[in-house]
Design a protein around this motif. Structure first.
Motif, PDB file in Angstrom:
ATOM      1  N   LEU A 372       0.827  -1.209   0.000  1.00 25.18           N
ATOM      2  CA  LEU A 372       0.000   0.000   0.000  1.00 25.18           C
ATOM      3  C   LEU A 372       0.863   1.261   0.000  1.00 25.18           C
ATOM      4  O   LEU A 372       0.509   2.270  -0.618  1.00 25.18           O
ATOM      5  CB  LEU A 372      -0.941  -0.016   1.201  1.00 25.18           C
ATOM      6  CG  LEU A 372      -2.085  -1.036   1.116  1.00 25.18           C
ATOM      7  CD1 LEU A 372      -2.856  -1.096   2.423  1.00 25.18           C
ATOM      8  CD2 LEU A 372      -3.026  -0.695  -0.037  1.00 25.18           C
ATOM      9  N   LYS A 373       2.021   1.213   0.687  1.00 28.29           N
ATOM     10  CA  LYS A 373       2.944   2.354   0.648  1.00 28.29           C
ATOM     11  C   LYS A 373       3.507   2.525  -0.761  1.00 28.29           C
ATOM     12  O   LYS A 373       3.674   3.649  -1.255  1.00 28.29           O
ATOM     13  CB  LYS A 373       4.073   2.136   1.649  1.00 28.29           C
ATOM     14  CG  LYS A 373       3.641   2.285   3.101  1.00 28.29           C
ATOM     15  CD  LYS A 373       4.791   1.996   4.055  1.00 28.29           C
ATOM     16  CE  LYS A 373       4.335   2.099   5.506  1.00 28.29           C
ATOM     17  NZ  LYS A 373       5.434   1.742   6.453  1.00 28.29           N
ATOM     18  N   ARG A 376       0.915   4.232  -2.848  1.00 26.50           N
ATOM     19  CA  ARG A 376       0.794   5.667  -2.583  1.00 26.50           C
ATOM     20  C   ARG A 376       1.878   6.461  -3.323  1.00 26.50           C
ATOM     21  O   ARG A 376       1.659   7.612  -3.701  1.00 26.50           O
ATOM     22  CB  ARG A 376       0.866   5.926  -1.080  1.00 26.50           C
ATOM     23  CG  ARG A 376      -0.431   5.616  -0.349  1.00 26.50           C
ATOM     24  CD  ARG A 376      -0.461   6.231   1.039  1.00 26.50           C
ATOM     25  NE  ARG A 376       0.440   5.543   1.953  1.00 26.50           N
ATOM     26  CZ  ARG A 376       0.107   4.488   2.674  1.00 26.50           C
ATOM     27  NH1 ARG A 376      -1.112   3.986   2.584  1.00 26.50           N
ATOM     28  NH2 ARG A 376       0.970   3.926   3.498  1.00 26.50           N
ATOM     29  N   LEU A 377       3.032   5.827  -3.532  1.00 26.24           N
ATOM     30  CA  LEU A 377       4.121   6.498  -4.255  1.00 26.24           C
ATOM     31  C   LEU A 377       3.971   6.366  -5.761  1.00 26.24           C
ATOM     32  O   LEU A 377       4.372   7.246  -6.528  1.00 26.24           O
ATOM     33  CB  LEU A 377       5.473   5.910  -3.816  1.00 26.24           C
ATOM     34  CG  LEU A 377       5.877   6.204  -2.368  1.00 26.24           C
ATOM     35  CD1 LEU A 377       7.061   5.339  -1.960  1.00 26.24           C
ATOM     36  CD2 LEU A 377       6.224   7.680  -2.204  1.00 26.24           C
ATOM     37  N   ASN A 379       0.943   4.486  -8.219  1.00 28.10           N
ATOM     38  CA  ASN A 379      -0.238   3.614  -8.324  1.00 28.10           C
ATOM     39  C   ASN A 379      -0.406   3.016  -9.716  1.00 28.10           C
ATOM     40  O   ASN A 379      -1.461   2.478 -10.042  1.00 28.10           O
ATOM     41  CB  ASN A 379      -1.504   4.378  -7.933  1.00 28.10           C
ATOM     42  CG  ASN A 379      -1.817   5.517  -8.901  1.00 28.10           C
ATOM     43  OD1 ASN A 379      -1.130   5.716  -9.900  1.00 28.10           O
ATOM     44  ND2 ASN A 379      -2.869   6.268  -8.592  1.00 28.10           N
ATOM     45  N   TRP A 385      -1.235  -3.803  -7.095  1.00 31.08           N
ATOM     46  CA  TRP A 385      -2.659  -3.811  -6.743  1.00 31.08           C
ATOM     47  C   TRP A 385      -3.168  -5.247  -6.616  1.00 31.08           C
ATOM     48  O   TRP A 385      -3.932  -5.579  -5.702  1.00 31.08           O
ATOM     49  CB  TRP A 385      -3.472  -3.072  -7.800  1.00 31.08           C
ATOM     50  CG  TRP A 385      -3.411  -1.578  -7.722  1.00 31.08           C
ATOM     51  CD1 TRP A 385      -2.695  -0.736  -8.516  1.00 31.08           C
ATOM     52  CD2 TRP A 385      -4.104  -0.743  -6.797  1.00 31.08           C
ATOM     53  NE1 TRP A 385      -2.894   0.564  -8.155  1.00 31.08           N
ATOM     54  CE2 TRP A 385      -3.759   0.601  -7.096  1.00 31.08           C
ATOM     55  CE3 TRP A 385      -4.985  -0.984  -5.744  1.00 31.08           C
ATOM     56  CZ2 TRP A 385      -4.263   1.676  -6.378  1.00 31.08           C
ATOM     57  CZ3 TRP A 385      -5.495   0.094  -5.031  1.00 31.08           C
ATOM     58  CH2 TRP A 385      -5.139   1.405  -5.347  1.00 31.08           C
ATOM     59  N   HIS A 404     -10.214  -1.773  -1.994  1.00 31.19           N
ATOM     60  CA  HIS A 404      -9.032  -1.825  -2.866  1.00 31.19           C
ATOM     61  C   HIS A 404      -9.384  -2.231  -4.297  1.00 31.19           C
ATOM     62  O   HIS A 404      -8.785  -1.714  -5.247  1.00 31.19           O
ATOM     63  CB  HIS A 404      -7.991  -2.766  -2.271  1.00 31.19           C
ATOM     64  CG  HIS A 404      -7.423  -2.258  -0.981  1.00 31.19           C
ATOM     65  ND1 HIS A 404      -7.113  -3.078   0.093  1.00 31.19           N
ATOM     66  CD2 HIS A 404      -7.121  -0.987  -0.581  1.00 31.19           C
ATOM     67  CE1 HIS A 404      -6.631  -2.334   1.082  1.00 31.19           C
ATOM     68  NE2 HIS A 404      -6.626  -1.076   0.700  1.00 31.19           N
ATOM     69  N   GLN A 407     -10.792   0.916  -5.893  1.00 30.92           N
ATOM     70  CA  GLN A 407      -9.742   1.875  -6.261  1.00 30.92           C
ATOM     71  C   GLN A 407      -8.969   1.387  -7.484  1.00 30.92           C
ATOM     72  O   GLN A 407      -8.653   2.173  -8.387  1.00 30.92           O
ATOM     73  CB  GLN A 407      -8.793   2.075  -5.079  1.00 30.92           C
ATOM     74  CG  GLN A 407      -9.425   2.787  -3.898  1.00 30.92           C
ATOM     75  CD  GLN A 407      -8.531   2.776  -2.670  1.00 30.92           C
ATOM     76  OE1 GLN A 407      -7.571   1.992  -2.584  1.00 30.92           O
ATOM     77  NE2 GLN A 407      -8.818   3.650  -1.711  1.00 30.92           N
TER      78      GLN A 407
END
Length: 603
Positions: A372-373, A376-377, A379, A385, A404, A407
């Motif tokens: 997930l980090k 965020r940097l 996607n 994913w 998720h 998204q």
């Protein structure tokens, strides 16, 4: 000044592109020098080659009238202009017109040869280049072009002879010995290459490039001692160049001369205490010496340095991933990944590889946090994913799964697996209508993937059953079994639901029987088969299958079914005992209390 002369000077000033073959500007004749050869840029070499050709064309070798001379020069300049534009047909047309007027001009022959080379006509290129060399044996560019043409035709001996003649014939052209030596190396003629490099050393003195090339040759000749000797020479002549020290340490390590490797690597660290490459060499040497604690210490120090490129760290961590899970390496891999994310907190790939390491070592929660980090940097990577969604599903965290997948689908709406897990999420959340919508949409995207299509069909079978749309449920299961007749989920759920409905029981028995044949010790599948037999009133068969299942499970549903079978066989007291055990275990049907109270079977 004539109109042509003005244009000629203008074009000469604009010639900044085109093929060039020299490594340096030839020194003026009669001024030999042992200075180290200065390497020009590719652009400078091209410009010089073109200028030399333009200057040469003005030196006529035959008596031409002023008109013919101007016409020849005009065609020549026009030809070069098209050559620079890479329009080789027009360039050759103009150059041949210049040649028709002045066939003994070396520069014209040279440019025709070059144009033919670039357009792939090697035979004509060879012929015109030979003529250029013959007409002007003092111009190095002509030799270089001819050598290149020969090399393009794999006529390496001829190319080598041209370089040899060039060095011997043209004053101050010793730097072309490097071209000749490289040609010998490409052919695998190492002794000839070494001899040529020695000639260059005699002319120019010790050069780093020569030492590097000689090292390469000695290594390919399996002469590590001589290669190491060249490395020591480089270190001695360049005491402040840590790169030479590191190269020598690596060479010692590669040849398993560990003491020398450690000595030289530590020398590099004295020069540059934070050098990560020296740490990596030491880590590798200590590992080969089975000194694991020191090896781990050095590699962690290397990873803590921002000087070790993130891509290098990722490559090393990928090697760890290939060896995991491994109790001896798991913790080290995790620590290195943690160091990488700390040193490179803005690099998505750092968190991605950290997630991979946590995944293969079994820490799903930590893996998802790292993924997930990374998202965020950055996607934009679907694979990350996908990993997040898989972990959500494995952990049965339905809210996260829906969040998720939602998204991810905004970024990757055409990825069928995301629609599949989105549908699974809605199904687990007891929203079968939404689940069907996602599954049906994703199924349309999976038509070129039969295996994934079967997973969609199986899940649709379950979901349509929840909606009590039994025709669609049965059709979905049948479609899944067409692709894989042994699909365990489809066989189990389809046959069990048919038994609950009391429909197509012979088909249900066939599927459940195949299932337990393939999985004879699975208690869930044995319970399904038993319940199909029960619905067919084969109570003895049901009892037998349930007793097999109870060897491997104490599930309340299986125990309750066993009690039901016993009741049907007239063993009421035993049935009551099993019902009581099922109630105590928890998870039995809503009818269990009535069965026990009334000592009667309710279905």
């Amino acid at each position: 000044m004539s109109r042509f002369s003005t244009f000629f000077i203008l074009l000469l000033s604009l010639l900044l592109a085109g093929p060039g073959y020299a490594q340096q500007v030839p020194a003026p004749a009669g001024k030999p020098s042992k200075a180290k050869p200065h390497r020009l840029t590719r652009k400078e070499r091209k410009e010089l080659a073109h200028r030399a050709a333009l200057e040469e064309v003005t030196r006529q070798r035959v008596n031409l009238s002023p008109k013919d001379r101007e016409l020849s020069e005009s065609y020549f300049v026009d030809g070069i202009r098209f050559l620079l534009l890479e329009d080789y047909n027009k360039a050759l047309e103009r150059l041949l017109k210049a040649y028709a007027i002045n066939p003994t001009n070396a520069a014209i022959n040279y440019k025709i040869a070059e144009t033919n080379l670039l357009s792939g006509n090697l035979q004509d290129a060879t012929n015109f280049a030979r003529v250029a060399v013959k007409l002007d044996a003092q111009n190095p560019y002509y030799y270089l072009l001819l050598a290149q043409i020969y090399a393009s035709q794999k006529q390496y001996d001829e190319a080598a002879q041209i370089y040899t003649t060039l060095v011997r014939t043209v004053p101050n052209s010793g730097y072309y010995l490097f071209n000749l030596a490289d040609l010998y190396m490409a052919q695998g003629k190492f002794e000839e290459a070494l001899t040529t490099f020695e000639q260059a050393e005699q002319k120019f003195g010790p050069l780093d490039e020569i030492s590097f090339k000689k090292q390469q040759i000695y290594l390919r000749q399996n002469k590590p001692d001589k290669a190491l000797q060249e490395g020591e020479s480089l270190m001695k002549t360049n005491p402040d160049e840590v790169r030479y020290v590191l190269a020598q340490a690596q060479l010692y390590a590669t040849n398993r001369r560990f003491a020398e490797a450690i000595r030289v690597a530590e020398q590099a660290l004295r020069q540059d205490p934070d050098n990560p490459r020296a740490r990596m060499i030491l880590a590798d040497v200590y590992r080969l010496q089975n000194n694991q604690p020191e090896s781990e210490k050095q590699i962690k120090l290397a990873f803590a340095s921002p000087g070790l490129d993130i891509d290098d760290k990722v490559r090393i961590l990928i090697d760890y991933v290939k060896q995991l899970p491994n109790p001896a390496l798991n913790e080290t891999a995790r620590e290195l990944a943690a160091i990488t994310t700390r040193v490179h907190p803005r690099e998505a790939k750092a968190f991605s590889i950290a997630g991979d390491i946590e995944t293969v070592t079994g820490n799903r929660t930590a893996a998802r946090a790292n993924y997930l980090k990374a998202i965020r940097l950055d996607n934009s990577r679907y694979q990350i994913w996908q990993q997040v969604v898989l972990i959500d599903a494995e952990l049965s965290q339905v809210d996260s799964l829906l969040t998720h997948t939602g998204q991810a689908l905004e970024l990757f709406p055409n990825q069928a697996p995301l629609w599949f897990y989105n549908g699974v999420g809605y199904q687990l959340q007891k929203q079968p209508a939404k689940a069907v919508k996602s599954l049906e949409y994703g199924r349309k995207l999976a038509t070129d993937n039969p295996e994934l299509l079967a997973q969609f069909d199986t899940q649709l079978g379950d979901t349509y059953h929840e909606l009590k749309d039994y025709p669609k449920s049965d059709a979905a299961y049948e479609a899944a079994l067409v692709f894989d007749a042994n699909n365990a989920q489809a066989l189990n759920n389809y046959s069990y639901f048919l038994s609950l409905r009391g429909e197509k029981l012979d088909r249900a028995k066939e599927m459940a029987g195949k299932l337990v044949k393939n999985h004879p010790d699975n208690p869930t599948y044995l319970d399904t088969y038993a319940w199909v037999l029960y619905r067919l009133k084969d109570y003895d068969g049901a009892r037998l299958q349930l007793e097999k299942a109870l060897r491997n499970t104490s599930d309340a549903t299986v125990v309750e079914h066993y009690g039901d079978a016993l009741f049907q066989l007239g063993e009421v007291d035993k049935a009551l005992a099993e019902w009581q055990r099922a109630r105590k275990l928890g998870g039995a049907s809503s009818l269990i209390n009535r069965k026990i109270k009334d000592k009667k079977l309710y279905e």
